[in-house]
Scaffold this motif. Sequence first.
Motif: not given
Length: 172
Positions: A94-99
């Motif tokens: 989804l193109g999100a970055h990790g936390r």
Amino acid sequence: MTYMQVFGDGGDGEKRSIMLQRKPQTRSYVVLLVFLVLGAFTYYMLAANMFWERMIATSLVVFIGFGFFEDTQTVVLTKEQISTSRWSWLEQLLGAHGRKNIYTCPLSTVYVHSERLKYFGIGRQVFLSFEDGMEVPITGHCTFDETEEHLKIAKIISQFYGLPEPFVEAIT
């Protein structure tokens, strides 16, 4: 260890940092493979004549498969700070970055939290308790591994920081 893998550095006998890592287990790969096969089966057996209708149905099945895939979690412990990070394949798609979280408050205790999960049994997590009262789990989810696996990780952390012996919290 199946709960988390432990890596340390400092060949001079004094450990400067410890890295704990939890990768997706075999079960996640099997579930993903089942959903990929189910997606291919959906594509070939769907009665829709339009290519895009088949692709949407197949993509949804594969998307669900990636949703069941476990996160990769890393905890880096140094004397000055504790850094936790998580990322998943679904977030990458989804193109999100990790936390990523960084904690600098001194650690007071380490313990194993046990929790009764309806229909599944007893799940366990290793928690870090800081001097300011905040409690943070080192993994995002409870696991069903044996208590001894969690106690080994808790003992490694408490020995690294020179804390008292870890304990197992009562089942809630």
